[in-house]
Write a protein that holds these residues in place. Structure first.
Motif, PDB file in Angstrom:
ATOM      1  N   ASP A   7       1.145  -1.648   0.016  1.00 14.56           N
ATOM      2  CA  ASP A   7       0.278  -0.144  -0.010  1.00 14.56           C
ATOM      3  C   ASP A   7       0.962   1.353   0.173  1.00 14.56           C
ATOM      4  O   ASP A   7       0.881   2.605  -0.865  1.00 14.56           O
ATOM      5  CB  ASP A   7      -1.146  -0.242   0.954  1.00 14.56           C
ATOM      6  CG  ASP A   7      -1.715  -0.914   1.345  1.00 14.56           C
ATOM      7  OD1 ASP A   7      -1.852  -0.881   0.228  1.00 14.56           O
ATOM      8  OD2 ASP A   7      -2.657  -1.146   1.488  1.00 14.56           O
ATOM      9  N   LYS A  83      -8.048  -4.357  -9.580  1.00 12.99           N
ATOM     10  CA  LYS A  83      -9.085  -4.253  -8.658  1.00 12.99           C
ATOM     11  C   LYS A  83      -7.585  -5.940  -7.423  1.00 12.99           C
ATOM     12  O   LYS A  83      -7.385  -6.661  -8.249  1.00 12.99           O
ATOM     13  CB  LYS A  83     -10.176  -5.125  -8.288  1.00 12.99           C
ATOM     14  CG  LYS A  83     -10.566  -4.815  -8.869  1.00 12.99           C
ATOM     15  CD  LYS A  83     -13.270  -5.074  -8.862  1.00 12.99           C
ATOM     16  CE  LYS A  83     -14.095  -4.633  -9.769  1.00 12.99           C
ATOM     17  NZ  LYS A  83     -15.378  -5.102  -9.369  1.00 12.99           N
ATOM     18  N   HIS A  84      -7.457  -5.189  -6.686  1.00  8.33           N
ATOM     19  CA  HIS A  84      -6.558  -5.686  -5.912  1.00  8.33           C
ATOM     20  C   HIS A  84      -6.271  -5.397  -5.097  1.00  8.33           C
ATOM     21  O   HIS A  84      -6.240  -4.643  -3.780  1.00  8.33           O
ATOM     22  CB  HIS A  84      -4.950  -5.726  -6.218  1.00  8.33           C
ATOM     23  CG  HIS A  84      -4.631  -4.289  -6.877  1.00  8.33           C
ATOM     24  ND1 HIS A  84      -4.594  -3.828  -7.301  1.00  8.33           N
ATOM     25  CD2 HIS A  84      -3.634  -3.780  -5.560  1.00  8.33           C
ATOM     26  CE1 HIS A  84      -4.247  -2.597  -7.088  1.00  8.33           C
ATOM     27  NE2 HIS A  84      -3.977  -2.617  -6.248  1.00  8.33           N
ATOM     28  N   ASP A  85      -5.918  -6.759  -4.005  1.00  7.20           N
ATOM     29  CA  ASP A  85      -5.929  -7.008  -2.290  1.00  7.20           C
ATOM     30  C   ASP A  85      -4.205  -5.593  -1.698  1.00  7.20           C
ATOM     31  O   ASP A  85      -3.666  -5.453  -2.299  1.00  7.20           O
ATOM     32  CB  ASP A  85      -6.104  -7.777  -1.633  1.00  7.20           C
ATOM     33  CG  ASP A  85      -7.549  -8.325  -1.296  1.00  7.20           C
ATOM     34  OD1 ASP A  85      -8.763  -8.122  -1.953  1.00  7.20           O
ATOM     35  OD2 ASP A  85      -7.292  -9.551  -1.946  1.00  7.20           O
ATOM     36  N   GLU A  88      -1.199  -7.033  -2.757  1.00  3.20           N
ATOM     37  CA  GLU A  88      -0.902  -8.148  -3.662  1.00  3.20           C
ATOM     38  C   GLU A  88      -0.897  -8.130  -5.109  1.00  3.20           C
ATOM     39  O   GLU A  88      -0.303  -8.434  -6.320  1.00  3.20           O
ATOM     40  CB  GLU A  88      -2.642  -8.922  -3.666  1.00  3.20           C
ATOM     41  CG  GLU A  88      -2.827  -9.669  -2.320  1.00  3.20           C
ATOM     42  CD  GLU A  88      -1.942 -11.010  -2.180  1.00  3.20           C
ATOM     43  OE1 GLU A  88      -1.494 -11.413  -3.079  1.00  3.20           O
ATOM     44  OE2 GLU A  88      -1.692 -10.752  -1.310  1.00  3.20           O
ATOM     45  N   THR A 102      -1.953  -8.255 -11.247  1.00  2.67           N
ATOM     46  CA  THR A 102      -2.546  -8.202  -9.596  1.00  2.67           C
ATOM     47  C   THR A 102      -3.544  -9.899  -9.316  1.00  2.67           C
ATOM     48  O   THR A 102      -3.360 -10.545 -10.509  1.00  2.67           O
ATOM     49  CB  THR A 102      -3.581  -6.846 -10.156  1.00  2.67           C
ATOM     50  OG1 THR A 102      -4.278  -7.224 -11.431  1.00  2.67           O
ATOM     51  CG2 THR A 102      -3.097  -5.754 -10.274  1.00  2.67           C
ATOM     52  N   ASP A 103      -4.228  -9.296  -8.475  1.00  2.25           N
ATOM     53  CA  ASP A 103      -5.293 -10.557  -8.598  1.00  2.25           C
ATOM     54  C   ASP A 103      -5.759 -11.080  -9.698  1.00  2.25           C
ATOM     55  O   ASP A 103      -5.776 -12.220 -10.028  1.00  2.25           O
ATOM     56  CB  ASP A 103      -7.020  -9.980  -8.023  1.00  2.25           C
ATOM     57  CG  ASP A 103      -6.314  -9.979  -6.050  1.00  2.25           C
ATOM     58  OD1 ASP A 103      -5.056 -10.378  -5.379  1.00  2.25           O
ATOM     59  OD2 ASP A 103      -7.147  -8.895  -5.471  1.00  2.25           O
TER      60      ASP A 103
END
Length: 375
Positions: A7, A83-85, A88, A102-103
């Motif tokens: 992050d 979209k990714h945690d 990740e 990514t995811d």
């Protein structure tokens, strides 16, 4: 070379991508330089627009060592859109390719090879540094940046000048038609002088607010740069050489008249009065006399407007012309509720200051040259 995008690093990439130019004669500036686990800085992210250079140090697991140069805007756009945690996403760079994973997505980009741009280091430069609060530095810049020239050929008038002496830090900007000086008290006996492009210094404060909002700011100067450090962020700003305008000569020693206005009311009245001005006649008349204060504007193809203001009257009738945008910019920069508007006659500079100083906040002095209203 594999980089885990935490992050913390993702936020830094977003900030750095705004610094990198989209296009230009130096394609290397469109790249972010990521260095993992090498040298005294450890892992770092670097970006530059040619005048302002960012180096951001971040924590990274000891997976590998190396240097990667990736397309700034493309990587930032991918991380923002996918979209990714948290933590990740990864960047994998080798053999001229940059792979963003990514995811549920995978992007393979061209990774640039060869030399990048130089990044000056704060500790490599000699000289005494001073410490200031980020909030103070940000406010000093905001109080004067609008008064710097927007014409790229005016050299030193594009700059904000910083001067530290007698425990006072001043930020000064002028475009030749107006002058803004913001002053703050600092706990340092050092002396410092620097001239840097106003847009670069404003961008530097935004970077600091995003990546080091609670850190103490250190500043030092070299013959060619202004160096700033706060926590994990190091910034280098290219200095503008040349003689700054002799600004103190245009500050009125005194004014014949001084009127106090509620700042927000004056801004609203100026905006109303300027509705009947045009690009060809961008001015309003500031009329003061026995009947009080009256703002007016007129244009042959539009009409005329008159706005009366509650204020003290003076015996002598005085008509002053001003660029309404210049007036509003200076008034908006102030943080006080009431301002003092000082003037002498229609050809002398007007002086705007806060009616009362606010403890712990910088003071603003705004000098504005009048416009000839004609007959």
């Amino acid at each position: 070379m594999r980089i885990q995008v935490t992050d913390e690093l993702e936020q830094a990439i977003m900030v750095a991508a705004k610094l990198a130019p989209v296009r230009g004669p130096r394609p290397e500036l469109q790249l972010l330089t990521l260095t993992e686990g090498a040298g005294s800085l450890g892992s770092s992210l670097e970006a530059s627009d040619g005048e302002l250079t960012l180096c951001y140090r971040y924590d990274a697991p000891p997976r590998s060592q190396g240097v990667a140069r990736v397309p700034a805007h493309r990587v930032a756009a991918i991380l923002k859109a996918t979209k990714h945690d948290a933590g990740e996403a990864t960047l994998e760079v080798e053999a001229g390719r940059c792979v963003v994973v990514t995811d549920d997505s995978r992007f393979e980009l061209v990774a640039e090879q060869g030399d990048g741009y130089s990044v000056p280091r704060f500790d490599d430069e000699s000289g005494e540094s001073i410490g200031v609060e980020l909030e103070m530095l940000t406010e000093l810049v905001a109080l004067v940046a609008y008064a710097a020239s927007r014409e790229v050929s005016r050299f030193t008038m594009e700059a904000i000048r910083l001067e530290l002496a007698d425990r006072k830090l001043e930020a000064i900007a002028t475009d030749g038609r107006r002058l803004a000086i913001a002053t703050a008290k600092v706990e340092s006996d050092a002396k410092l002088t620097a001239q840097v492009r106003a847009t670069s210094l404003a961008a530097a404060t935004k970077i600091l607010e995003a990546l080091a909002p609670r850190e103490q700011v250190e500043i030092k100067t070299t013959s060619s740069r202004l160096m700033i450090r706060a926590g994990a962020v190091e910034l280098s700003l290219l200095a503008i050489s040349g003689n700054f305008a002799p600004f103190r000569q245009v500050i009125p020693e005194s004014t014949t008249h001084q009127i106090e206005f509620a700042r927000e009311d004056l801004i609203a009245s100026i905006k109303l009065a300027s509705l009947c001005s045009s690009k060809e006649s961008l001015s309003i008349c500031f009329g003061v006399g026995p009947d009080g204060v009256e703002l007016s504007s007129q244009a042959a193809d539009i009409g005329e407007a008159t706005v009366k203001l509650p204020a003290l009257s003076i015996e002598q009738q005085v008509r002053l012309g001003f660029n309404p945008a210049f007036l509003v910019e200076g008034l908006k920069a102030c943080s006080c509720d009431s301002i003092l508007f000082g003037f002498s006659d229609s050809t002398s500079a007007a002086l705007i200051t806060c009616a009362e100083s606010i403890d712990g906040r910088p003071d603003l002095l705004y000098v504005l040259m009048p416009i000839n209203l004609g007959a």
